[in-house]
Design a protein around this motif. Structure first.
Motif, short mmCIF file in Angstrom:
data_model
loop_
_atom_site.label_atom_id
_atom_site.label_comp_id
_atom_site.label_asym_id
_atom_site.label_seq_id
_atom_site.Cartn_x
_atom_site.Cartn_y
_atom_site.Cartn_z
N THR A 197 0.84 -1.21 0.00
CA THR A 197 0.00 0.00 0.00
C THR A 197 0.88 1.26 0.00
O THR A 197 0.60 2.22 -0.73
N LEU A 198 1.95 1.22 0.76
CA LEU A 198 2.86 2.38 0.81
C LEU A 198 3.49 2.63 -0.57
O LEU A 198 3.47 3.76 -1.07
N LEU A 199 4.01 1.58 -1.21
CA LEU A 199 4.63 1.79 -2.52
C LEU A 199 3.61 2.27 -3.55
O LEU A 199 3.89 3.17 -4.35
N LYS A 200 2.42 1.63 -3.53
CA LYS A 200 1.38 2.03 -4.50
C LYS A 200 0.98 3.48 -4.31
O LYS A 200 0.63 4.18 -5.27
N THR A 201 1.00 3.94 -3.09
CA THR A 201 0.62 5.33 -2.82
C THR A 201 1.70 6.28 -3.35
O THR A 201 1.38 7.29 -3.99
N ILE A 202 2.96 5.94 -3.12
CA ILE A 202 4.03 6.80 -3.65
C ILE A 202 3.95 6.85 -5.17
O ILE A 202 4.11 7.91 -5.79
N ALA A 203 3.62 5.70 -5.80
CA ALA A 203 3.56 5.63 -7.27
C ALA A 203 2.31 6.29 -7.85
O ALA A 203 2.19 6.42 -9.07
N GLY A 204 1.38 6.70 -7.00
CA GLY A 204 0.20 7.43 -7.48
C GLY A 204 -1.04 6.58 -7.72
O GLY A 204 -2.06 7.09 -8.18
N PHE A 205 -0.97 5.29 -7.41
CA PHE A 205 -2.13 4.42 -7.62
C PHE A 205 -3.18 4.57 -6.52
O PHE A 205 -4.34 4.21 -6.70
N LEU A 206 -2.76 5.06 -5.37
CA LEU A 206 -3.69 5.32 -4.27
C LEU A 206 -3.43 6.74 -3.79
O LEU A 206 -2.30 7.22 -3.86
N LYS A 207 -4.49 7.39 -3.32
CA LYS A 207 -4.33 8.77 -2.82
C LYS A 207 -4.39 8.77 -1.30
O LYS A 207 -5.32 8.21 -0.72
N PRO A 208 -3.46 9.43 -0.65
CA PRO A 208 -3.57 9.54 0.80
C PRO A 208 -4.79 10.39 1.19
O PRO A 208 -5.13 11.33 0.47
N THR A 209 -5.44 10.03 2.29
CA THR A 209 -6.54 10.85 2.78
C THR A 209 -6.02 11.97 3.68
O THR A 209 -6.71 12.95 3.94
N GLN A 210 -4.80 11.80 4.16
CA GLN A 210 -4.12 12.82 4.98
C GLN A 210 -2.66 12.82 4.59
O GLN A 210 -2.14 11.78 4.19
N GLY A 211 -1.99 13.94 4.78
CA GLY A 211 -0.54 13.99 4.61
C GLY A 211 -0.12 14.28 3.18
O GLY A 211 -0.96 14.43 2.29
N GLN A 212 1.19 14.39 2.98
CA GLN A 212 1.73 14.77 1.67
C GLN A 212 2.91 13.88 1.28
O GLN A 212 3.58 13.32 2.14
N ILE A 213 3.12 13.82 -0.03
CA ILE A 213 4.32 13.15 -0.55
C ILE A 213 5.00 14.15 -1.47
O ILE A 213 4.34 14.73 -2.34
N SER A 214 6.30 14.35 -1.28
CA SER A 214 6.98 15.24 -2.21
C SER A 214 8.26 14.61 -2.75
O SER A 214 8.94 13.85 -2.07
N LEU A 215 8.48 14.91 -4.03
CA LEU A 215 9.67 14.42 -4.74
C LEU A 215 10.47 15.65 -5.13
O LEU A 215 9.95 16.54 -5.81
N GLU A 216 11.70 15.70 -4.68
CA GLU A 216 12.56 16.85 -4.93
C GLU A 216 11.84 18.16 -4.66
O GLU A 216 11.87 19.09 -5.46
N GLY A 217 11.14 18.18 -3.54
CA GLY A 217 10.50 19.41 -3.08
C GLY A 217 9.16 19.74 -3.70
O GLY A 217 8.52 20.71 -3.32
N GLN A 218 8.71 18.91 -4.66
CA GLN A 218 7.41 19.19 -5.30
C GLN A 218 6.39 18.13 -4.91
O GLN A 218 6.70 16.92 -4.96
N GLY A 219 5.20 18.57 -4.56
CA GLY A 219 4.14 17.65 -4.14
C GLY A 219 3.75 16.72 -5.28
O GLY A 219 3.58 17.16 -6.41
N ILE A 220 3.63 15.42 -4.99
CA ILE A 220 3.21 14.47 -6.03
C ILE A 220 1.99 13.65 -5.62
O ILE A 220 1.49 12.86 -6.40
N SER A 221 1.48 13.88 -4.40
CA SER A 221 0.42 12.98 -3.94
C SER A 221 -0.91 13.18 -4.65
O SER A 221 -1.78 12.34 -4.58
N GLY A 222 -1.06 14.30 -5.38
CA GLY A 222 -2.30 14.47 -6.14
C GLY A 222 -2.19 13.99 -7.58
O GLY A 222 -3.16 14.05 -8.33
#
Ligand SMILES: Nc1ncnc2c1ncn2[C@@H]1O[C@H](COP(=O)(O)OP(=O)(O)OP(=O)(O)O)[C@@H](O)[C@H]1O
Ligand SMILES: [Mg+2]
Length: 229
Positions: A42-67
């Protein structure tokens, strides 16, 4: 380079990740271990964009990618190798590499050379259907495809699962060779592989990060790591 900041993730109403935070520095190979159902995939799928977090953020090189959608995350240089070892079975080995080359905008010859350098035996199999490859060869093909286009970040889910010891050595050698060129988050249950390759280890339990191991002596201690599985 990657920061996962206090994310919650749910399937419908069932929350499975709770306040998960991890980070990855440039050039690191970090492993995630934990029992079945702990939430690693679930964690990997969320980083890869297949699942969206309901809370919190993911950023890659300073840019948000969780949306972002999975294709958009991939375009930022993130490659995800799923746990199921699924290749395009009806296509040839070459056809599988061709698709990756096309998607990544890399010349085919370069992509073929890249994958073949991981596993020279593919030279004899290029025209064979990928569905006929062994589990280990499929995994190597998938890792090779993921490397096409020189991604920044690889997410690999249980690369040695279900494989014979001899092929696990091949996978180990390939992962070890990648350490120089790419950052990675790898979910893995084979603790010998983990302890020999990990820069750091995150232990997951029941949807949470239970511990982070950074001390090389702790990382080498497979007997101690067993307690987390
Ligand atoms: N598609 C889904 N719908 C509902 N619940 C799911 C779904 N996928 C996983 N889960 C649940 O989420 C939890 C975490 O599953 P996940 O697959 O992330 O664990 P894992 O650590 O990768 O396990 P494994 O070691 O078996 O691969 C489990 O309780 C699982 O049953
Ligand atoms: Mg899993």
């Amino acid at each position: 380079m990657l920061e996962v900041n206090s994310i919650d993730v749910a399937y419908g109403h069932a929350k499975v990740l709770h306040d998960v935070s991890i980070k990855l520095n440039q050039g690191e190979m970090v492993f995630v271990v934990g029992r079945n159902g702990a939430g690693k995939t679930t964690l990997l799928k969320t980083i890869a964009g297949f699942l969206k977090p309901t809370q919190g953020q993911i950023s890659l090189e300073g840019q948000g990618i969780s949306g972002l959608a999975p294709e958009q995350v991939a375009r930022r240089g993130v490659r995800y190798v799923a746990q199921d070892k699924k290749v395009f079975s009806d296509l040839t080995v070459k056809g599988n590499i061709e698709l990756a080359a096309y998607a990544a905008g890399e010349p085919l010859e370069q992509a073929l050379a890249r994958v073949m350098s991981l596993y020279p035996k593919f030279k004899d199999f290029l025209q064979n259907k990928a569905g006929g490859l062994s589990g280990g060869q499929r995994e190597i093909l998938l890792i090779g495809r993921a490397l096409v286009g020189e991604p920044k970040l690889l997410l690999i889910d249980e690369p040695t699962e279900g494989l014979a010891a001899i092929v696990i050595q091949d996978i180990f050698r390939i992962l070890s060779g990648m350490k120089e060129t790419v950052s990675g988050i790898i979910v893995e249950q084979n603790l010998s592989v983990v302890s020999r390759l990990a820069d750091r280890i995150y232990i997951m339990k029941e949807g949470k990060i239970e511990r982070e191991l950074t001390d090389p002596a702790e990382i080498k201690n497979t007997a101690e790591l067993e307690n987390y599985l």
